[in-house]
Write a protein that holds these residues in place. Sequence first.
Motif, PDB file in Angstrom:
ATOM      1  N   ARG A  14       0.831  -1.203   0.000  1.00  0.00           N
ATOM      2  CA  ARG A  14       0.000   0.000   0.000  1.00  0.00           C
ATOM      3  C   ARG A  14       0.870   1.260   0.000  1.00  0.00           C
ATOM      4  NH1 ARG A  14      -3.759   1.503  -2.355  1.00  0.00           N
ATOM      5  NH2 ARG A  14      -4.435  -0.647  -2.050  1.00  0.00           N
ATOM      6  N   ASP A  15       1.980   1.216   0.748  1.00  0.00           N
ATOM      7  CA  ASP A  15       2.888   2.358   0.770  1.00  0.00           C
ATOM      8  C   ASP A  15       3.510   2.578  -0.608  1.00  0.00           C
ATOM      9  OD1 ASP A  15       4.299   4.468   1.749  1.00  0.00           O
ATOM     10  OD2 ASP A  15       5.892   3.267   2.636  1.00  0.00           O
ATOM     11  N   LEU A  16       3.809   1.481  -1.320  1.00  0.00           N
ATOM     12  CA  LEU A  16       4.362   1.601  -2.670  1.00  0.00           C
ATOM     13  C   LEU A  16       3.333   2.195  -3.631  1.00  0.00           C
ATOM     14  CD1 LEU A  16       6.672   1.081  -4.636  1.00  0.00           C
ATOM     15  CD2 LEU A  16       5.800  -1.252  -4.947  1.00  0.00           C
ATOM     16  N   VAL A  42       7.626  -0.763 -13.239  1.00  0.00           N
ATOM     17  CA  VAL A  42       6.633  -1.177 -12.248  1.00  0.00           C
ATOM     18  C   VAL A  42       5.329  -0.431 -12.537  1.00  0.00           C
ATOM     19  CG1 VAL A  42       6.078  -1.357  -9.809  1.00  0.00           C
ATOM     20  CG2 VAL A  42       8.452  -1.539 -10.574  1.00  0.00           C
ATOM     21  N   SER A  43       4.295  -1.197 -12.832  1.00  0.00           N
ATOM     22  CA  SER A  43       2.997  -0.599 -13.155  1.00  0.00           C
ATOM     23  C   SER A  43       1.982  -1.046 -12.112  1.00  0.00           C
ATOM     24  CB  SER A  43       2.541  -1.018 -14.556  1.00  0.00           C
ATOM     25  OG  SER A  43       1.237  -0.551 -14.816  1.00  0.00           O
ATOM     26  N   ALA A  44       1.438  -0.074 -11.391  1.00  0.00           N
ATOM     27  CA  ALA A  44       0.426  -0.379 -10.379  1.00  0.00           C
ATOM     28  C   ALA A  44      -0.961   0.062 -10.796  1.00  0.00           C
ATOM     29  CB  ALA A  44       0.791   0.300  -9.061  1.00  0.00           C
ATOM     30  N   PHE A  45      -1.039   0.723 -11.954  1.00  0.00           N
ATOM     31  CA  PHE A  45      -2.321   1.290 -12.365  1.00  0.00           C
ATOM     32  C   PHE A  45      -2.663   0.842 -13.783  1.00  0.00           C
ATOM     33  CE2 PHE A  45      -0.093   4.441  -9.683  1.00  0.00           C
ATOM     34  CZ  PHE A  45      -0.886   4.310  -8.544  1.00  0.00           C
ATOM     35  N   ARG A  87      -4.334  -1.517 -10.129  1.00  0.00           N
ATOM     36  CA  ARG A  87      -4.393  -2.915 -10.557  1.00  0.00           C
ATOM     37  C   ARG A  87      -4.541  -3.824  -9.335  1.00  0.00           C
ATOM     38  NH1 ARG A  87      -2.672  -3.537 -15.820  1.00  0.00           N
ATOM     39  NH2 ARG A  87      -1.452  -1.821 -16.705  1.00  0.00           N
ATOM     40  N   PRO A  88      -5.076  -5.039  -9.515  1.00  0.00           N
ATOM     41  CA  PRO A  88      -5.156  -5.969  -8.382  1.00  0.00           C
ATOM     42  C   PRO A  88      -3.776  -6.344  -7.843  1.00  0.00           C
ATOM     43  CG  PRO A  88      -6.588  -6.668 -10.192  1.00  0.00           C
ATOM     44  CD  PRO A  88      -5.757  -5.556 -10.708  1.00  0.00           C
ATOM     45  N   ALA A  89      -2.772  -6.372  -8.735  1.00  0.00           N
ATOM     46  CA  ALA A  89      -1.413  -6.701  -8.312  1.00  0.00           C
ATOM     47  C   ALA A  89      -0.441  -5.893  -9.167  1.00  0.00           C
ATOM     48  CB  ALA A  89      -1.136  -8.196  -8.463  1.00  0.00           C
ATOM     49  N   LEU A  90       0.784  -5.751  -8.664  1.00  0.00           N
ATOM     50  CA  LEU A  90       1.797  -5.027  -9.425  1.00  0.00           C
ATOM     51  C   LEU A  90       2.091  -5.752 -10.725  1.00  0.00           C
ATOM     52  CD1 LEU A  90       4.401  -3.981  -6.686  1.00  0.00           C
ATOM     53  CD2 LEU A  90       2.688  -2.546  -7.777  1.00  0.00           C
ATOM     54  N   GLN A  91       2.359  -4.978 -11.760  1.00  0.00           N
ATOM     55  CA  GLN A  91       2.689  -5.543 -13.068  1.00  0.00           C
ATOM     56  C   GLN A  91       4.045  -5.002 -13.498  1.00  0.00           C
ATOM     57  OE1 GLN A  91       0.708  -4.392 -17.001  1.00  0.00           O
ATOM     58  NE2 GLN A  91      -0.311  -6.311 -16.520  1.00  0.00           N
ATOM     59  N   TYR A  92       4.864  -5.895 -14.029  1.00  0.00           N
ATOM     60  CA  TYR A  92       6.195  -5.515 -14.485  1.00  0.00           C
ATOM     61  C   TYR A  92       6.250  -5.637 -16.001  1.00  0.00           C
ATOM     62  CZ  TYR A  92       7.496  -6.018  -9.575  1.00  0.00           C
ATOM     63  OH  TYR A  92       7.559  -5.888  -8.212  1.00  0.00           O
ATOM     64  N   LYS A  93       6.536  -4.509 -16.643  1.00  0.00           N
ATOM     65  CA  LYS A  93       6.643  -4.486 -18.102  1.00  0.00           C
ATOM     66  C   LYS A  93       8.086  -4.192 -18.480  1.00  0.00           C
ATOM     67  CE  LYS A  93       1.963  -2.677 -18.681  1.00  0.00           C
ATOM     68  NZ  LYS A  93       1.144  -1.560 -19.246  1.00  0.00           N
ATOM     69  N   PRO A  94       8.631  -4.897 -19.463  1.00  0.00           N
ATOM     70  CA  PRO A  94      10.025  -4.633 -19.864  1.00  0.00           C
ATOM     71  C   PRO A  94      10.215  -3.176 -20.260  1.00  0.00           C
ATOM     72  CG  PRO A  94       9.202  -6.641 -20.884  1.00  0.00           C
ATOM     73  CD  PRO A  94       8.028  -5.986 -20.234  1.00  0.00           C
ATOM     74  N   LEU A  95      11.302  -2.589 -19.745  1.00  0.00           N
ATOM     75  CA  LEU A  95      11.590  -1.206 -20.087  1.00  0.00           C
ATOM     76  C   LEU A  95      11.899  -1.071 -21.572  1.00  0.00           C
ATOM     77  CD1 LEU A  95      12.165   1.730 -19.306  1.00  0.00           C
ATOM     78  CD2 LEU A  95      14.492   1.035 -18.710  1.00  0.00           C
TER      79      LEU A  95
END
Length: 696
Positions: free
Chosen positions: A90-92, A152-155, A249-257
């Motif tokens: 939540r802090d992230l 890091v994509s949270a939204f 998002r329900p969970a963090l998503q990681y997309k290649p830079l």
Amino acid sequence: MEKIPPGNAAGRGALDRPGGRGDLSIFGVDIASGSPGSRRAPSYSLVILEGDSLVPHHMISRHKLIRMIRERQPEIVAVDNVHELAESHRDLINLLRRLPSSTRLVQVTGGERPESLVRLARWNGITFDRTKPLEEAEASARLAARGVGAVVSAFEDRTLIKVSRRRSLGRGGWSQNRYTRKIHGAVMSLAREVERQLREAGLEYSLRTVEGLGGFTRAEFLVEAPRDKVHINAGYSVDAQLKVQSIERPALQYKPLLHRRGYIIVGLDPGTTTGIAALNLRGELVDLISSRAISSSDVIEWIAARGRPLIVATDVSPTPGAVEKVKRAFNAILFSPGTDMAGEEKIALGKELGYRNDHERDALAAALAAFKRYKNKFMQVEKKAPAEVDPDEIKALVVRGYSIENAIAEFTQASPPEGRPSTAAPAATPVTGAAATDPDAAGLRSQIQQLTEQVRTLRSYVDELRSQMAKKDADLQRANERLDRAKDKTLREIKREHEIRIREKEIERLRSILRAERKYTKRLKRTVAARKRAERIEAVKGLRRLKPVAAFSREAVLAAAERYALAEGDLVLLEDASGGGRSTAEIFREKGVAAIVAEGEMAPAMQEHFLDLDLPVFTSREVAVQRIDGLPFIRPEELEAAREEWGVQQKARQARREAERLESLFQDYKAERMKEEKRKKRMEQREKMGRREGYN
């Protein structure tokens, strides 16, 4: 299906921009002391990388770090572990909300399964001291500058806009309703302004409102665009407030830079609906799709955008021609199970990663079966691969027939000095039989092989595009022909609708005339019925009918003349004899009315005028009026008696007027004679006076 330009297939990404990657502003961050979860507030080392300039900042607080990010708005904030910046998930999320919309938080070690920062640095020729946070922060910045890492994509790529009341309605009072309407009206006005701005920006959105007294209690816009594309800022007015935020998002998503074209295993299920699955060499799902009527060029383009196909797999035997074509386009290794895979086996393989339909299931099962074939060798490569060599490059050689030792030697053995024979063991010689080379030569050979594959892929893609272009030209020609036919049809429809409108107007005009004629016909029918009824009464009872006139006015006389068809010899009942004028009286004379029975008092002047017109006017006392079924009648004998009396009076009046005329003539003659006598006397007096003057 999303179109990826051929340049992306070659590995270009968001960091490849005019001016080079040095144009980027990158913050490399590493924790220097403490931790977000401890009582002691953490301190950070920050390295700002802009082109060739490097600005270090040591032991800065988290608050100052965030403030600097918000002020400088760098393109990238690079860390080796995002949890060094936040105590909890939540802090992230809250931290990501505070970052500028144009700033991306990058974990350079990767996404779900991160690599060691040291290993990644070695692969990219970067050295640093792990005990020095500033050097570790610099390494993170330089790796991000080369496109290493995951964003890091949270939204989601959607934005929520909330418009609500800023003040409470309170408990109420005499003016509570007016106060409520004012606040709800302000909310509705602000919502309308937001809607206008979204429409002008061309953004898709859905709107949900809750109506209140005089407006909205709140309104929520769900905009189908990321926050940085929605140029609406949060704020408030006296009565309403506006909040704008990305949807979590329900969970963090990681997309290649940087979308590197790493090696992938492709599972393909061709047909009317084509299923495609892509796995990396660790068995992780890269992408999964199914689409109807997708062309071979689109399949090749989709695969090329996601990596370099090392294996192309199918779930059936014999291998379909479409799979063979894709395999040849990428010079990949074909995997076939030998026999058709059973449905239970496909379900068991695909259920862990998940799929949406049978086509995706078959493609995913084929890719997973191929990975399962090479899984043990891949695990051995992971254990034996040197830290400075990318394991995927070794795996690619192993799949193509190299032993693990020979594949490793291809990247690690150096060539002997000039004039000195090689001391390499024969077992380290590659399967191709070529002499061992230094790492630079091996890298060049790998790059040449990659470029050769790319050229072959692009040539196949160009052929597909040419064929597709010819097909699209033919489709365009047919579409133009259909468009011309549609235009002709539209013009005919427009002309037809114009004629229909003209005819509808004419029909409406005729209907209006018909309604008027029907009304006139009804009046005529009533008049005819009344006339026939009157004629029957006249015939049965021997009475004379009177045609009523409501008032002694021009309008009433003309209306009665039209309704009852006044004609010569008719008798008229003047129901109100007051008023009237000479012109109105002359209408009766023009219509040839035989006599008038007047109710009420008529002006003496008008009585004299009717006498001058030789039109008898009787009072209702002189001639009694009888009403039968609402129709007025008089007795003929009373009419004759009144007419004879009127005739006597008219003769006496004429005699009186004749006498008055003769008397007037006599008086005029007498006056003329007197004037003549006076004139003769004056003449005689003048003659006498003239004679006297002559004697003198």
